[in-house]
Design an enzyme around this catalytic site. Structure first.
Site, PDB file in Angstrom:
ATOM      1  N   ASP A  20       0.862  -1.165   0.000  1.00  0.00           N
ATOM      2  CA  ASP A  20       0.000   0.000   0.000  1.00  0.00           C
ATOM      3  C   ASP A  20       0.907   1.226   0.000  1.00  0.00           C
ATOM      4  O   ASP A  20       2.068   1.154   0.407  1.00  0.00           O
ATOM      5  CB  ASP A  20      -0.933  -0.009   1.212  1.00  0.00           C
ATOM      6  CG  ASP A  20      -2.196   0.806   0.964  1.00  0.00           C
ATOM      7  OD1 ASP A  20      -2.205   1.629   0.023  1.00  0.00           O
ATOM      8  OD2 ASP A  20      -3.165   0.624   1.713  1.00  0.00           O
ATOM      9  N   TRP A  21       0.392   2.344  -0.450  1.00  0.00           N
ATOM     10  CA  TRP A  21       1.205   3.552  -0.604  1.00  0.00           C
ATOM     11  C   TRP A  21       1.618   4.074   0.785  1.00  0.00           C
ATOM     12  O   TRP A  21       0.789   4.552   1.552  1.00  0.00           O
ATOM     13  CB  TRP A  21       0.422   4.602  -1.381  1.00  0.00           C
ATOM     14  CG  TRP A  21       0.623   4.550  -2.861  1.00  0.00           C
ATOM     15  CD1 TRP A  21       1.029   5.581  -3.651  1.00  0.00           C
ATOM     16  CD2 TRP A  21       0.457   3.429  -3.750  1.00  0.00           C
ATOM     17  NE1 TRP A  21       1.128   5.165  -4.978  1.00  0.00           N
ATOM     18  CE2 TRP A  21       0.785   3.858  -5.061  1.00  0.00           C
ATOM     19  CE3 TRP A  21       0.075   2.100  -3.568  1.00  0.00           C
ATOM     20  CZ2 TRP A  21       0.740   3.007  -6.173  1.00  0.00           C
ATOM     21  CZ3 TRP A  21       0.027   1.253  -4.665  1.00  0.00           C
ATOM     22  CH2 TRP A  21       0.357   1.708  -5.941  1.00  0.00           C
TER      23      TRP A  21
END
Length: 376
Positions: free
Chosen positions: A272-273
Site C-alpha cells: 500500500d502507498w
C-alpha cells in the site's frame, strides 16, 4: 510533468512491435524467447531474467513515480502503471505530486461502491462490474487496477467499508471471483486488497491486530483465498497495519507462509502507498513491489527520492554486500516479469473502452440491483 502514459516508452514499443511479428526471425536472427508470445510464460520469464543485471532486477521492484514502476529499457521491457480503483479509474496525477494533471480526456464511469455490488448477491453483476471497469482500465493503458477490496466489515467507524464487499466472508468470497476474472480478461491485473486484517481506520498505520487462528481463517482470509485460488488474481496489496509484530506489507507469516507457500500465489505483492517500513523485512518477508513510500530526495541526500525506497538503493547495497539473498531477489523479479508479460507486454488483450453507454448502463443496472430498502 514528464511524458508518461499512453505510449509508455519507445523501448517498450519496440519490444511490443517485435512480439507483434509473432516471434518470427528478423534480419539479424531470431527474436529473443522473452519477446515471443508463442512461448510458455515461464520460459519467457527465465529468459528475460537471465539477461538482466543486478541493478535492473532491483529497479523493477520499486516506484519511479506516484503510480508507476520502471521497466528495463535496455531490453524493451515496459513500465508498469497502476490506477486506483475499484469504483472508477482515477484521474491522472502529476509525476511526482498528488495533484491532478488536469487532463481533459480521462473522465471515467463512476461505478457503484462495492458494498452496493455485494448487496446484489448476484455474481453475474460482479462479472459485469469487473468486465466494465477492466475495459476502462485497459483503455487508459493501466496495468494494475488497485482493487477490489475484500476486508470484512467489523466496525461502522471504518471509513473504507464502502469499498469492500460486506461483512460476510462467504458472500465476499463468491462476489470477488468473477470480478477478478473479468478484469483480467482485459490484460489488466486485479490487485486484491488490503491483505490482511485491515478492518479499521483508527491507528491504521501502526496498530498490531490480535486475532486467533480460527477467526483469521474463518472470517478474515476466505475472500482473499478465493481471490487467489479461484479468481487467479495477479496481484495482492499488503495492508497498513501490523500482525504478529510485523507490518503486513512485509509480514513473513501472511505473505511467505500463507499467500505464497500455502496458497501457491504466483503474482506480485504490492505495498500500500506508504506501507513499507524496513528494507530487511521487505527483502525477506514477501514484498515484491514498493509504492508510495514517503521519501524526500532532499532530506535523503539524493537527486531521485525513488532511489531511496526500501527496495531500491538500500536493498541493492545489501545485495552487493552479500547481506541479502540473490535467490530471493530473483523470485521477486520473476513475479514482476510475469506480471508484465500478462499485462503491459500482452499484445492479445482487447482495446477497452471508456465511459461508454454500455458502461453507464452497467453502472445503473448494478446500482438498481444493489439498492436495499430499509424500514424503520
Amino acid at each position: 510533468m514528464k511524458n508518461k502514459i499512453l505510449l509508455k516508452s519507445l523501448a517498450g514499443l519496440c519490444a511490443l512491435a517485435a512480439v507483434a511479428c509473432g516471434g518470427r526471425p528478423g534480419p539479424q536472427g531470431s527474436v529473443a524467447v522473452y519477446l515471443d508470445e508463442s512461448q510458455p510464460i515461464e520460459k519467457r520469464v527465465e529468459d528475460a531474467l537471465s539477461r538482466m543485471t543486478l541493478e535492473e532486477k532491483v529497479a523493477i521492484l520499486h516506484a519511479q513515480s506516484k503510480f508507476s514502476s520502471a521497466g528495463v529499457p535496455r531490453l524493451g521491457i515496459p513500465e508498469v502503471w497502476c490506477t486506483d480503483g475499484p469504483h472508477g479509474i482515477r484521474p491522472e496525477v502529476l509525476w511526482d505530486e498528488w495533484d491532478q494533471a488536469g487532463w481533459t480526456n480521462d473522465s471515467c464511469t463512476a461505478f457503484p461502491a462495492l458494498t452496493c455490488l455485494a448487496a446484489t448477491w448476484n455474481p453475474e453483476m460482479s462479472a459485469l462490474y469487473g468486465k466494465s471497469i477492466g475495459e476502462e482500465a485497459r483503455y487508459r493503458e493501466k496495468d494494475i487496477l488497485l482493487g477490489p477490496g475484500v476486508n470484512i466489515y467489523r466496525t461502522p467507524l471504518n471509513g473504507r467499508n464502502f469499498e469492500y464487499m460486506g461483512e460476510d466472508p462467504y458472500l465476499s468470497s463468491r462476489m470477488v471471483v468473477p470480478y477478478i476474472e473479468e478484469v483480467q480478461k482485459n490484460g489488466v491485473a486485479a490487485c486484491v486488497k488490503h491483505f490482511a486484517l485491515n478492518n479499521q481506520e483508527a491507528h491504521r498505520h501502526g496498530i498490531d491486530v490480535e486475532v486467533d487462528d480460527r477467526a483469521l481463517n474463518e472470517i478474515y482470509l476466505p475472500a482473499f483465498k478465493a481471490a487467489v485460488q479461484e479468481g487467479g488474481a495477479w496481484a495482492v496489496m499488503g495492508a497498513y497495519n501490523k500482525y504478529k509484530g510485523e507490518h503486513c506489507c512485509h509480514n513473513r507469516y501472511l505473505l511467505n507462509d500463507i499467500l505464497k507457500r500455502d496458497w501457491a500465489f504466483d503474482g506480485v505483492v504490492v505495498s500500500d502507498w506508504g506501507g513499507t517500513h524496513d528494507t530487511k523485512q521487505a527483502a525477506e518477508n514477501g514484498l515484491d513491489m514498493e509504492f508510495g513510500s514517503w521519501t524526500d530526495g532532499l532530506s535523503w541526500g539524493a537527486s531521485n527520492a525513488y532511489d531511496n525506497y526500501y527496495l531500491a538503493a538500500p536493498y541493492l547495497d545489501m545485495l552487493r554486500k552479500g547481506e541479502a539473498s540473490t535467490a530471493t531477489l530473483d523470485d521477486k523479479a520473476r513475479r514482476v516479469l510475469r506480471l508484465i508479460f500478462r499485462t503491459a507486454m500482452n499484445t492479445r488483450k482487447p482495446f477497452g473502452s471508456l465511459n461508454s453507454p454500455e458502461h453507464l448502463a452497467a453502472a445503473r443496472r448494478i446500482a438498481g440491483e444493489g439498492m436495499v430498502l430499509l424500514k424503520n
